[in-house]
Design an enzyme around this catalytic site. Structure first.
Site, PDB file in Angstrom:
ATOM      1  N   ASP A   1      -2.602   3.140  -7.190  1.00  0.00           N
ATOM      2  CA  ASP A   1      -2.596   1.986  -8.086  1.00  0.00           C
ATOM      3  C   ASP A   1      -1.141   1.581  -8.349  1.00  0.00           C
ATOM      4  OD1 ASP A   1      -3.289   0.008  -9.811  1.00  0.00           O
ATOM      5  OD2 ASP A   1      -4.409   1.273 -11.198  1.00  0.00           O
ATOM      6  N   VAL A   2      -0.658   0.614  -7.553  1.00  0.00           N
ATOM      7  CA  VAL A   2       0.731   0.157  -7.670  1.00  0.00           C
ATOM      8  C   VAL A   2       0.840  -1.334  -7.978  1.00  0.00           C
ATOM      9  CG1 VAL A   2       1.867   1.947  -6.303  1.00  0.00           C
ATOM     10  CG2 VAL A   2       0.835  -0.001  -5.149  1.00  0.00           C
ATOM     11  N   LYS A   3      -0.258  -2.077  -7.735  1.00  0.00           N
ATOM     12  CA  LYS A   3      -0.312  -3.515  -8.041  1.00  0.00           C
ATOM     13  C   LYS A   3       0.897  -4.268  -7.498  1.00  0.00           C
ATOM     14  CE  LYS A   3      -3.145  -2.830 -12.178  1.00  0.00           C
ATOM     15  NZ  LYS A   3      -3.135  -1.344 -12.239  1.00  0.00           N
ATOM     16  N   ARG A   4       1.217  -4.032  -6.232  1.00  0.00           N
ATOM     17  CA  ARG A   4       2.348  -4.718  -5.609  1.00  0.00           C
ATOM     18  C   ARG A   4       1.979  -6.163  -5.292  1.00  0.00           C
ATOM     19  NH1 ARG A   4       5.810  -1.117  -7.468  1.00  0.00           N
ATOM     20  NH2 ARG A   4       6.009   0.777  -6.218  1.00  0.00           N
TER      21      ARG A   4
END
Length: 287
Positions: free
Chosen positions: A104-107
Site C-alpha cells: 500500500d504505497v498509493k503512488r
C-alpha cells in the site's frame, strides 16, 4: 494498451494468482500497519527493531491463512532507511513463504517519475518488490501507463483508488467529468479496459473501494463497468463495516472483494497462536 493479464513467457498473471489464493484461503487480506499505538499495545518499542518483531510475528501467524498481506509503506518509511529495510525484509520473507503481497504505497505521478515508482515496486529483483501496489489515478488515469506496462511485462498487479473510505473522498470521486461521468466510474472503466481479462478470469488491475461507501459503488455504475476487477476494500473491522457489507455494498460482485483488515486482526497480538486463531475466525466470518 494491453493490461497485466500475463507475465513473462505467458506465465499466470497476478489476477489469476490472487483468485486462486482467495479460493484456497478466503477473502481476508492481512494489513500490516505497525503504527505507534499498535506497537505499544504489543509491548514493542516504536523503533525499527519493534517493526521487525511486529512484522515477523504477523507474517508467521497469517502464513497459509489469508489470501495476501498488505503492508502500509508509510509506517515503515517514518523510521527512515532502517524502517524501509524492515519493509524489504518483510516483502522478501513473504515471497519466500509463497504469500502474495499488496504494497500500500498509493503512488501516482507522470512520465518517467511514475516509471521509477513502478520499477521500485514491480520490477523483479527490486529491493521493495511486491506482487501488486496501490496507485492513485488522480493525475489522469493515463498517467499510470508506465506502471501498467511494467505490471503487464512481469505479471504484477495494480489497485487504482476509486471510491475510498475517507469521508472527504466523494468531493472528488463523485464529481462529474466534462462528459458528465462520475470520476470514479471513469477510473473503473479504465481499470477494466487495461486489465483485459479473459472470460471468467480476474483482472490484474483492481480497484480500491471502501466497504463504508454505502450504495455509491452500485449507484455510480462501477459494478457494471468493471465486473472482472478484484476489489481491495478497506473499512472492515475497526472502521465499522462487517460481513453484511459484502452484499450490501458490493452486490453481485461481492465474490471479488478482498477484505482488508489491519487493526481488526492485530488486536489479537502479540501471541502468534492467538493471532492465527483470530485470522482463521475472520476468514470464517467473511467467507
Amino acid at each position: 494498451m494491453n493490461g497485466p493479464e500475463r507475465g513473462p513467457a505467458g506465465a499466470e498473471g497476478f489476477g489469476e494468482r490472487l483468485r486462486r489464493a482467495v479460493q484456497a484461503h478466503g477473502p481476508v487480506v492481512a494489513g500490516i500497519d505497525p503504527h505507534s499505538s499498535l506497537l505499544e499495545a504489543w509491548s514493542l518499542p516504536d523503533t525499527p527493531e519493534g517493526l521487525r518483531e511486529f512484522s515477523r510475528i504477523t507474517l508467521a501467524a497469517v502464513r497459509g491463512t489469508v489470501a495476501a498481506i498488505k503492508p502500509q509503506s508509510a509506517f515503515f518509511e517514518r523510521h527512515g532507511s532502517a524502517g524501509v529495510a524492515v519493509l524489504e525484509e518483510l516483502l522478501a520473507a513473504a515471497r519466500e513463504a509463497g504469500m502474495l503481497t499488496i504494497l500500500d504505497v498509493k503512488r501516482g505521478d507522470i512520465g518517467s517519475t511514475m516509471g521509477a515508482y513502478a520499477q521500485a515496486h514491480l520490477l523483479p529483483g527490486a529491493p521493495l518488490e511486491a506482487d501488486a501496489i496501490t496507485v492513485s489515478p488522480y493525475l489522469g488515469a493515463g498517467s499510470l501507463d508506465p506502471a501498467a506496462a511494467l505490471a503487464a511485462e512481469h505479471g504484477k498487479g495494480l489497485f487504482l483508488l476509486a471510491l475510498t473510505s475517507n469521508p472527504d473522498g466523494p468531493q472528488v470521486q463523485h464529481a462529474r467529468t466534462a462528459s458528465d461521468t462520475p470520476v470514479a466510474l471513469e477510473i473503473a472503466r479504465h481499470a477494466e479496459r487495461i486489465g483485459n481479462a479473459g472470460p471468467g478470469e480476474w483482472s490484474s488491475v483492481g480497484l480500491v473501494v471502501g466497504a463504508t461507501v454505502g450504495r455509491a459503488y452500485r449507484e455510480l455504475g462501477l459494478a457494471g463497468a468493471a465486473p472482472s476487477v478484484p476489489l481491495l476494500a478497506p473499512g472492515f473491522g475497526a472502521q465499522g463495516a462487517g460481513p453484511a457489507q459484502l452484499s450490501e455494498v458490493f452486490g453481485e460482485n461481492a465474490g471479488h472483494v478482498l477484505v482488508s483488515l489491519s487493526r481488526g486482526l492485530s488486536v489479537a497480538g502479540p501471541d502468534e497462536a492467538t493471532l492465527r486463531a483470530r485470522a482463521e475466525a475472520l476468514q470464517a466470518d467473511f467467507r
